[in-house]
Scaffold this motif. Structure first.
Motif, PDB file in Angstrom:
ATOM      1  N   LEU A 155       0.837  -1.323  -0.135  1.00  0.00           N
ATOM      2  CA  LEU A 155      -0.091  -0.191  -0.001  1.00  0.00           C
ATOM      3  C   LEU A 155       0.774   1.242  -0.116  1.00  0.00           C
ATOM      4  N   ALA A 156       2.001   1.206   0.863  1.00  0.00           N
ATOM      5  CA  ALA A 156       2.778   2.367   0.865  1.00  0.00           C
ATOM      6  C   ALA A 156       3.542   2.646  -0.637  1.00  0.00           C
ATOM      7  N   ASP A 157       3.999   1.462  -1.126  1.00  0.00           N
ATOM      8  CA  ASP A 157       4.725   1.628  -2.407  1.00  0.00           C
ATOM      9  C   ASP A 157       3.757   2.125  -3.464  1.00  0.00           C
ATOM     10  N   GLN A 158       2.331   1.594  -3.415  1.00  0.00           N
ATOM     11  CA  GLN A 158       1.516   2.099  -4.322  1.00  0.00           C
ATOM     12  C   GLN A 158       1.076   3.730  -4.008  1.00  0.00           C
ATOM     13  N   SER A 159       1.064   4.049  -2.978  1.00  0.00           N
ATOM     14  CA  SER A 159       0.646   5.349  -2.709  1.00  0.00           C
ATOM     15  C   SER A 159       1.873   6.126  -3.256  1.00  0.00           C
ATOM     16  N   ILE A 160       3.077   6.083  -2.998  1.00  0.00           N
ATOM     17  CA  ILE A 160       4.330   6.778  -3.427  1.00  0.00           C
ATOM     18  C   ILE A 160       4.625   6.577  -5.092  1.00  0.00           C
ATOM     19  N   ASP A 161       4.069   5.504  -5.543  1.00  0.00           N
ATOM     20  CA  ASP A 161       4.101   5.233  -7.016  1.00  0.00           C
ATOM     21  C   ASP A 161       3.212   6.269  -7.808  1.00  0.00           C
ATOM     22  N   GLY A 162       1.895   6.326  -7.140  1.00  0.00           N
ATOM     23  CA  GLY A 162       0.902   6.966  -7.374  1.00  0.00           C
ATOM     24  C   GLY A 162       1.173   8.670  -7.547  1.00  0.00           C
ATOM     25  N   LEU A 163       1.606   9.122  -6.503  1.00  0.00           N
ATOM     26  CA  LEU A 163       2.001  10.331  -6.345  1.00  0.00           C
ATOM     27  C   LEU A 163       3.023  10.750  -7.075  1.00  0.00           C
ATOM     28  N   ARG A 164       4.429  10.146  -7.430  1.00  0.00           N
ATOM     29  CA  ARG A 164       5.037  10.393  -8.512  1.00  0.00           C
ATOM     30  C   ARG A 164       4.674  10.381  -9.667  1.00  0.00           C
ATOM     31  N   GLU A 165       3.641   9.621 -10.043  1.00  0.00           N
ATOM     32  CA  GLU A 165       2.947   9.694 -11.467  1.00  0.00           C
ATOM     33  C   GLU A 165       2.194  11.251 -11.621  1.00  0.00           C
ATOM     34  N   THR A 166       1.385  11.381 -10.438  1.00  0.00           N
ATOM     35  CA  THR A 166       0.566  12.695 -10.486  1.00  0.00           C
ATOM     36  C   THR A 166       1.717  13.864 -10.657  1.00  0.00           C
ATOM     37  N   PRO A 180       3.678  23.148 -17.688  1.00  0.00           N
ATOM     38  CA  PRO A 180       5.232  23.203 -17.700  1.00  0.00           C
ATOM     39  C   PRO A 180       5.655  24.934 -17.215  1.00  0.00           C
ATOM     40  N   ASP A 181       4.881  25.784 -17.522  1.00  0.00           N
ATOM     41  CA  ASP A 181       5.293  27.168 -17.507  1.00  0.00           C
ATOM     42  C   ASP A 181       4.837  27.824 -16.194  1.00  0.00           C
ATOM     43  N   SER A 182       4.051  27.048 -15.088  1.00  0.00           N
ATOM     44  CA  SER A 182       3.658  27.372 -14.046  1.00  0.00           C
ATOM     45  C   SER A 182       4.794  27.729 -12.903  1.00  0.00           C
ATOM     46  N   ASN A 183       4.407  28.705 -12.180  1.00  0.00           N
ATOM     47  CA  ASN A 183       5.455  29.091 -11.238  1.00  0.00           C
ATOM     48  C   ASN A 183       5.241  28.519  -9.699  1.00  0.00           C
ATOM     49  N   TYR A 184       4.867  27.246 -10.083  1.00  0.00           N
ATOM     50  CA  TYR A 184       4.755  26.393  -8.669  1.00  0.00           C
ATOM     51  C   TYR A 184       5.840  25.533  -8.265  1.00  0.00           C
ATOM     52  N   ASP A 185       5.825  25.362  -6.908  1.00  0.00           N
ATOM     53  CA  ASP A 185       6.405  24.197  -6.529  1.00  0.00           C
ATOM     54  C   ASP A 185       5.554  23.152  -6.074  1.00  0.00           C
ATOM     55  N   PHE A 186       5.888  21.817  -6.170  1.00  0.00           N
ATOM     56  CA  PHE A 186       5.144  20.568  -5.791  1.00  0.00           C
ATOM     57  C   PHE A 186       5.867  19.718  -4.808  1.00  0.00           C
ATOM     58  N   GLU A 187       5.243  19.086  -3.679  1.00  0.00           N
ATOM     59  CA  GLU A 187       5.779  18.365  -2.694  1.00  0.00           C
ATOM     60  C   GLU A 187       4.668  17.276  -2.648  1.00  0.00           C
ATOM     61  N   THR A 188       5.027  16.038  -2.482  1.00  0.00           N
ATOM     62  CA  THR A 188       4.184  15.009  -2.446  1.00  0.00           C
ATOM     63  C   THR A 188       4.175  14.483  -0.869  1.00  0.00           C
ATOM     64  N   LEU A 189       2.978  14.066  -0.575  1.00  0.00           N
ATOM     65  CA  LEU A 189       2.718  13.516   1.090  1.00  0.00           C
ATOM     66  C   LEU A 189       1.977  12.237   0.835  1.00  0.00           C
ATOM     67  N   SER A 190       2.620  11.172   1.436  1.00  0.00           N
ATOM     68  CA  SER A 190       1.806   9.827   1.410  1.00  0.00           C
ATOM     69  C   SER A 190       1.816   9.587   2.885  1.00  0.00           C
ATOM     70  N   VAL A 191       0.553   9.191   3.320  1.00  0.00           N
ATOM     71  CA  VAL A 191       0.157   9.168   4.879  1.00  0.00           C
ATOM     72  C   VAL A 191      -0.790   7.758   4.896  1.00  0.00           C
TER      73      VAL A 191
END
Length: 278
Positions: A57-68, A77-88
């Motif tokens: 479940l943890a691996d699936q969550s991390i993989d899904g967040l990476r794909e997202t 691609p031109d957005s001025n944003y940072d992204f951080e993924t959180l798996s809980v």
């Protein structure tokens, strides 16, 4: 509005909510936290030999967040944003509340799946739980897979009976500034005259929106408030609905009105819910 939390279950609906949120932020710099919460009831896409269900479940969550993450970077691609993924691992609402505190979140974004369960027909069970449980941060819900439309007309529905938290209303003002939106303040006419408190709150609200193109609108009380609101949204071509979730308010009552089960109150526009706490 700098820190945006987007809850995802990796569905197309959840991704659409994320995409909408990045468009609403416009060219402003900001940080998006992509949150996936899983528990023992989460469906596994596959379980490899010698791998525990918990680890899978943890691996699936991390993989899904990476794909997202990679998908939204490709789409914006031109957005001025940072992204951080959180798996809980744990409960969704608890995880959202903890992240709001830890990351100083300004807005929570969730997709509205259009769930047809009797108790969830208004927004979907997870969204209803979040609206009922989160008291410190506004929640923006995005209907299932709608196209992004700049919110040129925003409806703020109020009964003027409780005071307004200026800080919590800031997401509304932020969006209105981004798109030069018109703000349509809508009140359902339940009584013949205002109380002193209602007059005071109306005056404060008008001052708060004084920098925007805004109007005051009265709607007659039909069979239900849900019907009155729905009619107003259609009549005024509203692109975004905003309401304050006071305890025992008519927003709370709307989700239990029998008319909801008949007409489904199936919003096809984003819905911003402002929490309220005495």
């Amino acid at each position: 509005m700098k820190n945006i939390l987007v809850a995802t279950d990796f569905s197309s609906n959840a991704y659409n909510a994320l995409f909408h949120a990045t468009r609403l932020l416009g060219d402003s710099p900001g940080k998006f936290y992509l949150l996936h919460v899983y528990d023992e009831n989460t469906v596994l896409s596959g379980l490899k030999d010698a791998v525990s269900e918990s680890q899978a479940l943890a691996d699936q969550s991390i993989d899904g967040l990476r794909e997202t993450y990679h998908r939204i970077k490709r789409d914006r691609p031109d957005s001025n944003y940072d992204f951080e993924t959180l798996s809980v691992q744990g409960d969704l609402v608890v995880a959202i509340e903890e992240t709001i505190q830890e990351k100083n979140i300004d807005l929570v974004v969730m997709g509205n799946s259009g769930c047809s369960e009797m108790k969830a027909i208004f927004l979907g069970s997870n969204v209803l739980r979040a609206i009922g449980g989160i008291k410190k941060c506004p929640i923006l819900t995005i209907p299932k897979e709608i196209d992004f439309n700049p919110p040129k007309a925003i409806s703020f529905v109020t009964d003027y009976k409780s005071n307004f938290d200026v800080e919590l209303l800031e997401p509304l003002r932020f969006i209105a500034r981004q798109f030069n939106s018109k703000i349509r303040i809508m009140h359902i006419n339940e009584e013949e005259t205002f109380t002193e408190t209602q007059h005071m709150n109306r005056g404060l609200l008008l001052d708060y929106f004084s920098d925007f193109d805004h109007t005051l609108n009265w709607m007659p009380l039909f069979k239900s408030k849900a019907t009155a609101i729905q009619g107003f949204l259609e009549e005024m071509n509203i692109d975004l609905l905003v309401m304050v979730n006071y305890e025992h308010s008519f927003l709370e009552k709307i989700s239990r009105e029998p008319v909801i089960k008949r007409i489904a109150f199936d919003l096809d526009i984003p819905f911003l819910v402002i929490p309220y706490e005495d």
